[in-house]
Design a protein around this motif. Structure first.
Motif, mmCIF file in Angstrom:
data_model
loop_
_atom_site.group_PDB
_atom_site.id
_atom_site.type_symbol
_atom_site.label_atom_id
_atom_site.label_comp_id
_atom_site.label_asym_id
_atom_site.label_seq_id
_atom_site.Cartn_x
_atom_site.Cartn_y
_atom_site.Cartn_z
ATOM 1 N N ARG A 1 0.873 -1.181 0.000
ATOM 2 C CA ARG A 1 0.000 0.000 0.000
ATOM 3 C C ARG A 1 0.904 1.223 0.000
ATOM 4 O O ARG A 1 1.707 1.418 0.926
ATOM 5 N N LEU A 2 0.774 2.038 -1.063
ATOM 6 C CA LEU A 2 1.713 3.140 -1.254
ATOM 7 C C LEU A 2 1.006 4.486 -1.269
ATOM 8 O O LEU A 2 -0.064 4.630 -1.887
ATOM 9 N N GLY A 3 1.624 5.470 -0.632
ATOM 10 C CA GLY A 3 1.141 6.848 -0.739
ATOM 11 C C GLY A 3 1.764 7.470 -1.976
ATOM 12 O O GLY A 3 2.882 7.132 -2.362
ATOM 13 N N GLY B 1 -0.937 -5.582 -8.404
ATOM 14 C CA GLY B 1 -1.910 -5.779 -7.318
ATOM 15 C C GLY B 1 -1.661 -4.878 -6.115
ATOM 16 O O GLY B 1 -2.019 -5.222 -4.988
ATOM 17 N N TYR B 2 -1.053 -3.704 -6.342
ATOM 18 C CA TYR B 2 -0.806 -2.761 -5.248
ATOM 19 C C TYR B 2 -2.048 -1.889 -4.998
ATOM 20 O O TYR B 2 -2.926 -1.766 -5.850
ATOM 21 N N GLU B 3 -2.019 -1.223 -3.839
ATOM 22 C CA GLU B 3 -3.081 -0.250 -3.490
ATOM 23 C C GLU B 3 -2.431 1.109 -3.313
ATOM 24 O O GLU B 3 -1.285 1.181 -2.851
ATOM 25 N N PHE B 4 -3.177 2.177 -3.621
ATOM 26 C CA PHE B 4 -2.583 3.512 -3.523
ATOM 27 C C PHE B 4 -3.451 4.473 -2.721
ATOM 28 O O PHE B 4 -4.680 4.395 -2.749
ATOM 29 N N VAL B 5 -2.764 5.376 -2.032
ATOM 30 C CA VAL B 5 -3.452 6.435 -1.289
ATOM 31 C C VAL B 5 -2.941 7.765 -1.845
ATOM 32 O O VAL B 5 -1.722 7.992 -1.886
ATOM 33 N N GLY B 6 -3.851 8.610 -2.316
ATOM 34 C CA GLY B 6 -3.454 9.927 -2.821
ATOM 35 C C GLY B 6 -3.274 10.880 -1.645
ATOM 36 O O GLY B 6 -4.168 11.022 -0.803
ATOM 37 N N ILE B 7 -2.088 11.487 -1.562
ATOM 38 C CA ILE B 7 -1.812 12.454 -0.495
ATOM 39 C C ILE B 7 -1.938 13.836 -1.143
ATOM 40 O O ILE B 7 -1.209 14.132 -2.101
ATOM 41 N N LEU C 1 0.674 3.023 5.274
ATOM 42 C CA LEU C 1 1.526 3.026 4.077
ATOM 43 C C LEU C 1 2.761 2.142 4.261
ATOM 44 O O LEU C 1 3.444 2.213 5.284
ATOM 45 N N ASP C 2 3.028 1.337 3.238
ATOM 46 C CA ASP C 2 4.274 0.567 3.227
ATOM 47 C C ASP C 2 5.406 1.395 2.621
ATOM 48 O O ASP C 2 6.574 1.038 2.732
ATOM 49 N N GLY C 3 5.033 2.457 1.933
ATOM 50 C CA GLY C 3 6.048 3.306 1.314
ATOM 51 C C GLY C 3 5.382 4.508 0.673
ATOM 52 O O GLY C 3 4.149 4.597 0.596
ATOM 53 N N LEU D 1 13.432 9.661 4.490
ATOM 54 C CA LEU D 1 14.033 8.327 4.387
ATOM 55 C C LEU D 1 15.015 8.113 5.537
ATOM 56 O O LEU D 1 15.013 7.058 6.189
ATOM 57 N N GLU D 2 15.821 9.134 5.801
ATOM 58 C CA GLU D 2 16.801 9.028 6.892
ATOM 59 C C GLU D 2 16.108 8.839 8.243
ATOM 60 O O GLU D 2 16.682 8.301 9.169
ATOM 61 N N LYS D 3 14.833 9.307 8.314
ATOM 62 C CA LYS D 3 14.083 9.130 9.566
ATOM 63 C C LYS D 3 13.300 7.822 9.583
ATOM 64 O O LYS D 3 12.538 7.571 10.515
ATOM 65 N N GLY D 4 13.420 7.039 8.511
ATOM 66 C CA GLY D 4 12.802 5.711 8.533
ATOM 67 C C GLY D 4 11.624 5.506 7.608
ATOM 68 O O GLY D 4 11.079 4.401 7.537
ATOM 69 N N LEU D 5 11.186 6.556 6.866
ATOM 70 C CA LEU D 5 10.075 6.357 5.930
ATOM 71 C C LEU D 5 10.624 5.774 4.627
ATOM 72 O O LEU D 5 11.630 6.255 4.110
ATOM 73 N N LYS D 6 9.962 4.740 4.113
ATOM 74 C CA LYS D 6 10.420 4.155 2.847
ATOM 75 C C LYS D 6 9.918 5.030 1.700
ATOM 76 O O LYS D 6 8.695 5.163 1.520
ATOM 77 N N VAL D 7 10.846 5.612 0.961
ATOM 78 C CA VAL D 7 10.467 6.569 -0.090
ATOM 79 C C VAL D 7 11.182 6.260 -1.398
ATOM 80 O O VAL D 7 12.348 5.867 -1.402
#
Ligand code: F6P
Length: 361
Positions: free
Chosen positions: A2-4, A31-37, A106-108, A125-131
């Motif tokens: 699930r991706l933003g 087969g992914y899912e998306f979230v619009g930010i 979000l997985d990324g 990313l440096e703070k841990g968010l997968k981007v």
């Protein structure tokens, strides 16, 4: 998975084709899912700015300029403008952005943007968010990629504007100064100046001397060419002069960048004292960011959107898509943080000079 998905910074043609290709390939093939930010990083800091980005949500957007997700070039989670005690102050709300990403499951995150957006992505990313990222901008000033999408459309728009200025310049025997965006890089002015047949091209990478521009205009007059087209980048300056600025970096909290503008007027005022010709200034402004993306931009954006999913699938977090020659490749996000500028001794400038175009140097 699930991706933003967010679009940040100034908009440009091609953002919608990226969003569309991400969602179409992501849903159909992977087969992914998306979230619009919405509204860039604002949507990760504020509540209620996220929604399911489905195939239905991206139908019919391929030819549309702008971005269906909205964007912002002020919303930096590390320097976020908040109202405290009746005044604006900047706060580091990056932890809130990370918490919001977790809350949305979000997985990324796919960040689509220019240098500002991608460098924020790198810090998250440096703070841990997968981007992962996709590079856009009409300025084409991102290193790590040979071209950003949005540039080709803006170049076509500016070229057409210069074509239109030609006929009226010729009818009235005027000097037409046309101010072109690009911030501190001259790519847009150089390419469209050459494509539009400008007589003088002034770019940030080559500080100009008034006398040299006047010499070119006078030489044209001697050859019975009583008009001249001067393409001036918003970031161009005279030797030893200053950038023409609309708004200082600290004028609005959270912006962090200087807004350029006025280079055309500065030049026209200086020329007016020294030449007996009518001078007019055209500032193309945000017209350069609008309109339907060209076929080249639609293709590049679509390739970036499909490729960025390979990066996700292969766990290449911290990378962005890039054009290298004819190939779309993955490069570290950090690459986009280096400045890319026109080489004043490069082939295009040399050939343009060889054809008699003045760079005011
Ligand atoms: O980076 C894209 C760009 O259009 C620049 O060429 C220009 O200097 C700037 O954005 C304008 O920003 P704004 O939309 O905030 O006026």
């Amino acid at each position: 998975m699930r991706l933003g998905v967010l679009t940040g910074g100034g908009d440009c043609p091609g953002l919608n084709p990226v969003i569309r290709s991400v969602v179409k390939r992501g849903v159909l093939e992977l087969g992914y899912e998306f979230v619009g930010i919405e509204n860039g990083y604002m949507g990760l800091v504020e509540p209620d700015l996220a929604y399911p980005l489905t195939r239905d949500a991206v139908r019919g957007i391929l030819p549309k300029g702008g971005t269906i997700l909205g964007t912002s070039n002020r919303a930096n989670p590390f320097q976020y403008a908040v109202r405290e005690g009746g005044r604006w102050v900047e706060r580091d709300l990056s932890d809130r952005a990370l918490a919001r990403a977790r809350e949305l499951g979000l997985d990324g995150l796919i960040a689509i943007g220019g240098d500002g957006t991608l460098s924020i992505a790198h810090r998250l990313l440096e703070k841990g968010l997968k981007v992962v990222g996709c590079p856009k901008t009409i300025d084409n000033d991102l290193s790590g990629t040979d071209q950003t999408f949005g540039f080709d459309t803006a170049r076509a728009t500016v070229t057409e504007a210069i074509d239109r200025l030609h006929s009226t310049a010729e009818s009235h025997d005027r000097v037409m100064v046309v101010e072109i965006m690009g911030r501190n890089a001259g790519f847009l002015t150089l390419d469209s100046g050459i494509a539009g047949g400008a007589d003088v091209i002034l770019i940030p990478e080559i500080p100009y001397r008034l006398e040299s521009i006047l010499e070119k205009i006078r030489k044209r007059q001697q050859h019975r060419k009583r008009f001249s087209i001067v393409a001036v980048a918003e970031g161009a300056c005279p030797v030893g002069g200053h950038l023409a600025v609309l708004e200082a970096a600290d004028a609005v909290p959270g912006r962090g960048v200087v807004r350029l503008g006025g280079a055309g007027k500065v030049l026209a005022d200086a020329l007016a004292d020294r030449i007996d010709m009518e001078i007019r200034v055209t500032v193309l402004g945000h017209l350069q960011r609008g309109g339907s993306p060209t076929a080249a931009d639609r293709l590049l954006a679509t390739r970036y959107g499909c490729k960025v999913l390979d990066l996700v699938r292969d766990g290449l977090w911290g990378h962005m898509t890039a054009l290298r020659g004819c190939d779309i490749v993955a490069v570290p996000l950090a690459e986009s943080r280096k400045e890319r500028r026109v080489d004043p001794r490069g082939e295009l400038v040399r050939f343009a000079k060889g054809m008699g175009i003045s760079f005011g140097d």
